[in-house]
Design a protein around this motif. Structure first.
Motif, mmCIF file in Angstrom:
data_model
loop_
_atom_site.group_PDB
_atom_site.id
_atom_site.type_symbol
_atom_site.label_atom_id
_atom_site.label_comp_id
_atom_site.label_asym_id
_atom_site.label_seq_id
_atom_site.Cartn_x
_atom_site.Cartn_y
_atom_site.Cartn_z
ATOM 1 N N GLY A 80 -1.776 -15.106 14.364
ATOM 2 C CA GLY A 80 -0.390 -14.993 13.938
ATOM 3 C C GLY A 80 -0.288 -14.398 12.556
ATOM 4 O O GLY A 80 -1.191 -13.694 12.089
ATOM 5 N N ARG A 81 0.812 -14.661 11.899
ATOM 6 C CA ARG A 81 1.023 -14.195 10.526
ATOM 7 C C ARG A 81 1.035 -15.384 9.576
ATOM 8 O O ARG A 81 1.695 -16.393 9.845
ATOM 9 C CB ARG A 81 2.325 -13.402 10.405
ATOM 10 N N LEU A 82 0.314 -15.236 8.494
ATOM 11 C CA LEU A 82 0.276 -16.263 7.450
ATOM 12 C C LEU A 82 1.552 -16.088 6.634
ATOM 13 O O LEU A 82 1.575 -15.360 5.647
ATOM 14 C CB LEU A 82 -0.979 -16.088 6.600
ATOM 15 N N SER A 83 2.617 -16.746 7.079
ATOM 16 C CA SER A 83 3.920 -16.462 6.482
ATOM 17 C C SER A 83 4.036 -16.952 5.044
ATOM 18 O O SER A 83 4.581 -16.261 4.183
ATOM 19 C CB SER A 83 5.036 -17.049 7.339
ATOM 20 N N GLN A 84 3.504 -18.152 4.759
ATOM 21 C CA GLN A 84 3.489 -18.686 3.390
ATOM 22 C C GLN A 84 2.277 -19.585 3.227
ATOM 23 O O GLN A 84 1.786 -20.169 4.199
ATOM 24 C CB GLN A 84 4.761 -19.474 3.080
ATOM 25 N N PHE A 85 1.823 -19.737 1.982
ATOM 26 C CA PHE A 85 0.723 -20.641 1.678
ATOM 27 C C PHE A 85 0.721 -20.895 0.174
ATOM 28 O O PHE A 85 1.343 -20.158 -0.596
ATOM 29 C CB PHE A 85 -0.622 -20.042 2.120
ATOM 30 N N GLY A 86 0.032 -21.960 -0.229
ATOM 31 C CA GLY A 86 -0.061 -22.243 -1.654
ATOM 32 C C GLY A 86 -0.021 -23.728 -1.947
ATOM 33 O O GLY A 86 -0.345 -24.559 -1.093
ATOM 34 N N ALA A 87 0.416 -24.062 -3.144
ATOM 35 C CA ALA A 87 0.449 -25.451 -3.596
ATOM 36 C C ALA A 87 1.713 -26.154 -3.113
ATOM 37 O O ALA A 87 2.780 -25.542 -2.985
ATOM 38 C CB ALA A 87 0.375 -25.514 -5.117
ATOM 39 N N ILE A 88 1.583 -27.444 -2.828
ATOM 40 C CA ILE A 88 2.750 -28.288 -2.568
ATOM 41 C C ILE A 88 3.236 -28.770 -3.926
ATOM 42 O O ILE A 88 2.575 -29.556 -4.596
ATOM 43 C CB ILE A 88 2.383 -29.477 -1.658
ATOM 44 N N GLU A 89 4.366 -28.255 -4.354
ATOM 45 C CA GLU A 89 4.869 -28.516 -5.711
ATOM 46 C C GLU A 89 6.008 -29.526 -5.678
ATOM 47 O O GLU A 89 7.025 -29.292 -5.025
ATOM 48 C CB GLU A 89 5.337 -27.208 -6.344
ATOM 49 N N ALA A 90 5.813 -30.644 -6.381
ATOM 50 C CA ALA A 90 6.814 -31.717 -6.430
ATOM 51 C C ALA A 90 7.232 -32.148 -5.032
ATOM 52 O O ALA A 90 8.403 -32.442 -4.769
ATOM 53 C CB ALA A 90 8.026 -31.266 -7.243
ATOM 54 N N GLY A 91 6.249 -32.181 -4.120
ATOM 55 C CA GLY A 91 6.515 -32.608 -2.756
ATOM 56 C C GLY A 91 7.227 -31.589 -1.904
ATOM 57 O O GLY A 91 7.689 -31.916 -0.810
ATOM 58 N N GLN A 92 7.313 -30.334 -2.373
ATOM 59 C CA GLN A 92 8.040 -29.288 -1.671
ATOM 60 C C GLN A 92 7.092 -28.173 -1.195
ATOM 61 O O GLN A 92 6.153 -27.799 -1.893
ATOM 62 C CB GLN A 92 9.099 -28.666 -2.585
ATOM 63 N N LEU A 93 7.382 -27.653 0.005
ATOM 64 C CA LEU A 93 6.649 -26.520 0.555
ATOM 65 C C LEU A 93 7.577 -25.313 0.580
ATOM 66 O O LEU A 93 8.789 -25.444 0.801
ATOM 67 C CB LEU A 93 6.177 -26.799 1.987
ATOM 68 N N LEU A 94 7.018 -24.137 0.382
ATOM 69 C CA LEU A 94 7.803 -22.902 0.400
ATOM 70 C C LEU A 94 7.988 -22.437 1.843
ATOM 71 O O LEU A 94 7.011 -22.275 2.578
ATOM 72 C CB LEU A 94 7.111 -21.820 -0.425
ATOM 73 N N GLN A 95 9.222 -22.228 2.239
ATOM 74 C CA GLN A 95 9.532 -21.710 3.576
ATOM 75 C C GLN A 95 9.669 -20.193 3.546
ATOM 76 O O GLN A 95 9.076 -19.472 4.348
ATOM 77 C CB GLN A 95 10.833 -22.323 4.086
ATOM 78 N N ALA A 96 10.479 -19.704 2.612
ATOM 79 C CA ALA A 96 10.700 -18.278 2.393
ATOM 80 C C ALA A 96 11.315 -18.154 1.010
ATOM 81 O O ALA A 96 11.659 -19.157 0.388
ATOM 82 C CB ALA A 96 11.626 -17.695 3.458
ATOM 83 N N LYS A 97 11.447 -16.946 0.526
ATOM 84 C CA LYS A 97 12.008 -16.740 -0.803
ATOM 85 C C LYS A 97 13.364 -17.434 -0.914
ATOM 86 O O LYS A 97 14.270 -17.199 -0.119
ATOM 87 C CB LYS A 97 12.172 -15.251 -1.086
ATOM 88 N N GLY A 98 13.471 -18.359 -1.878
ATOM 89 C CA GLY A 98 14.719 -19.072 -2.092
ATOM 90 C C GLY A 98 14.896 -20.310 -1.239
ATOM 91 O O GLY A 98 15.918 -20.993 -1.352
ATOM 92 N N HIS A 99 13.917 -20.609 -0.378
ATOM 93 C CA HIS A 99 14.032 -21.779 0.500
ATOM 94 C C HIS A 99 12.774 -22.640 0.411
ATOM 95 O O HIS A 99 11.671 -22.152 0.655
ATOM 96 C CB HIS A 99 14.226 -21.353 1.958
ATOM 97 N N ARG A 100 12.958 -23.908 0.073
ATOM 98 C CA ARG A 100 11.882 -24.890 0.105
ATOM 99 C C ARG A 100 12.316 -26.079 0.953
ATOM 100 O O ARG A 100 13.511 -26.288 1.183
ATOM 101 C CB ARG A 100 11.510 -25.354 -1.310
ATOM 102 N N PHE A 101 11.357 -26.842 1.425
ATOM 103 C CA PHE A 101 11.666 -28.048 2.181
ATOM 104 C C PHE A 101 10.648 -29.107 1.805
ATOM 105 O O PHE A 101 9.551 -28.801 1.325
ATOM 106 C CB PHE A 101 11.656 -27.771 3.690
ATOM 107 N N SER A 102 11.002 -30.369 2.016
ATOM 108 C CA SER A 102 10.147 -31.447 1.533
ATOM 109 C C SER A 102 9.090 -31.821 2.555
ATOM 110 O O SER A 102 9.310 -31.763 3.772
ATOM 111 C CB SER A 102 10.986 -32.682 1.186
ATOM 112 N N ALA A 103 7.928 -32.219 2.045
ATOM 113 C CA ALA A 103 6.858 -32.719 2.909
ATOM 114 C C ALA A 103 7.315 -33.964 3.646
ATOM 115 O O ALA A 103 6.982 -34.172 4.815
ATOM 116 C CB ALA A 103 5.610 -33.009 2.073
ATOM 117 N N GLU A 104 8.110 -34.794 2.982
ATOM 118 C CA GLU A 104 8.594 -36.028 3.611
ATOM 119 C C GLU A 104 9.445 -35.714 4.837
ATOM 120 O O GLU A 104 9.276 -36.318 5.904
ATOM 121 C CB GLU A 104 9.409 -36.843 2.608
ATOM 122 N N ALA A 105 10.346 -34.746 4.714
ATOM 123 C CA ALA A 105 11.179 -34.368 5.854
ATOM 124 C C ALA A 105 10.335 -33.750 6.956
ATOM 125 O O ALA A 105 10.527 -34.057 8.139
ATOM 126 C CB ALA A 105 12.262 -33.387 5.410
#
Length: 269
Positions: A80-105
């Motif tokens: 597939g495509r590696l759409s995003q990757f990196g550090a989990i910052e303040a419990g948040q993952l990057l979805q796309a530019k301008g969009h983050r979502f929480s690990a808890e959710a």
């Protein structure tokens, strides 16, 4: 435009069609799909597209044993495509530019589980319709818990991830928690529009479940899976989100959107 669409009804209807065993219809669907998406049957364990009993059997076809060598470190779990990757910052993952979502959710509202991944890393693989649709282990691990999280079934293509906030934490998904030699790891198999079902190798077909509530299953008898071993599959394309409790140093050659294959090393030498 996807908000008013009856996601689940549409997906289940497509699922019924994909299980059709009438040879003429099934073969027509398979051949049309191969032409539309340029599927390479030469790497399939069964290269004859008419040999599969259903469209789903074709779609989740196995590959030849030597088709996907397993690299060092953290391996890609899927084509597939590696759409995003990196550090989990303040419990948040990057979805796309301008969009983050929480690990808890993402993990179904499990605060305790989410705290394990504070300061860790993540990687998201998007599987397009043309990709190989079995999901494999990026590391060897022991399954400790499986969590079914109900939700919507928005498409998970690039256009939707850029416009639907918290997409991966809103869609129906299956969260699989593992203990690995590199610490806790969660593999989240995210459902999507017209994805008929998600399966695992230890429990068979999981989604869709009839009750719209979070369901947790713990395993008293250990389920151990080795790196590169199949752990699940999608019946039509979707996304895998991996979360690692320990930081991962990703290879410098990787950029968001790069094409990867199952087994490719995602980490720096």
């Amino acid at each position: 435009m996807q908000y008013p669409v009856p996601h689940h009804l549409l997906s289940r209807l497509v699922g019924r069609l994909a299980e059709c065993r009438q040879p003429a219809l099934k073969n027509a669907l398979v051949r049309a799909f191969i032409r539309r998406f340029g599927v390479d049957m030469a790497e399939a364990a069964e290269p004859d597209p008419t040999a599969y009993a259903t469209f789903n059997d074709f779609f989740t076809r196995a590959l030849k044993d030597d088709a996907r060598p397993i690299g060092e470190g953290v391996a890609s779990p899927a084509d597939g495509r590696l759409s995003q990757f990196g550090a989990i910052e303040a419990g948040q993952l990057l979805q796309a530019k301008g969009h983050r979502f929480s690990a808890e959710a993402l993990l179904g509202g499990d605060t305790e589980a989410a705290t394990r991944y504070l300061g860790g890393s993540f990687a998201t693989i998007y599987l397009s319709p043309s990709d190989y649709h079995r999901v494999h282990m990026p590391l060897s691990g022991i399954l400790t818990e499986m969590v079914y999280v109900p939700g919507r079934l928005f498409s998970v293509n690039a256009a939707t991830t850029e416009h639907v906030p918290g997409l991966f934490a809103r869609n129906e998904r299956l969260v699989c928690h593992f203990d690995t030699e590199h610490g806790p790891m969660a593999m989240v198999l995210v459902g999507a529009m017209i994805v008929a079902a998600i399966e695992t190798v230890w429990a068979g077909q999981i989604t869709p479940l009839p009750h719209g509530e979070v369901q947790r299953i713990r395993f008293d008898t250990p389920v151990r899976l080795e790196k590169g071993q199949e752990m699940g599959r999608f019946k039509l394309g979707s996304t895998v989100v991996m979360a690692f409790a320990e930081p991962v140093t990703f290879a410098e050659r990787l950029d968001p959107g790069v094409k990867v294959q199952m087994g490719d090393s995602l980490t720096a030498p």
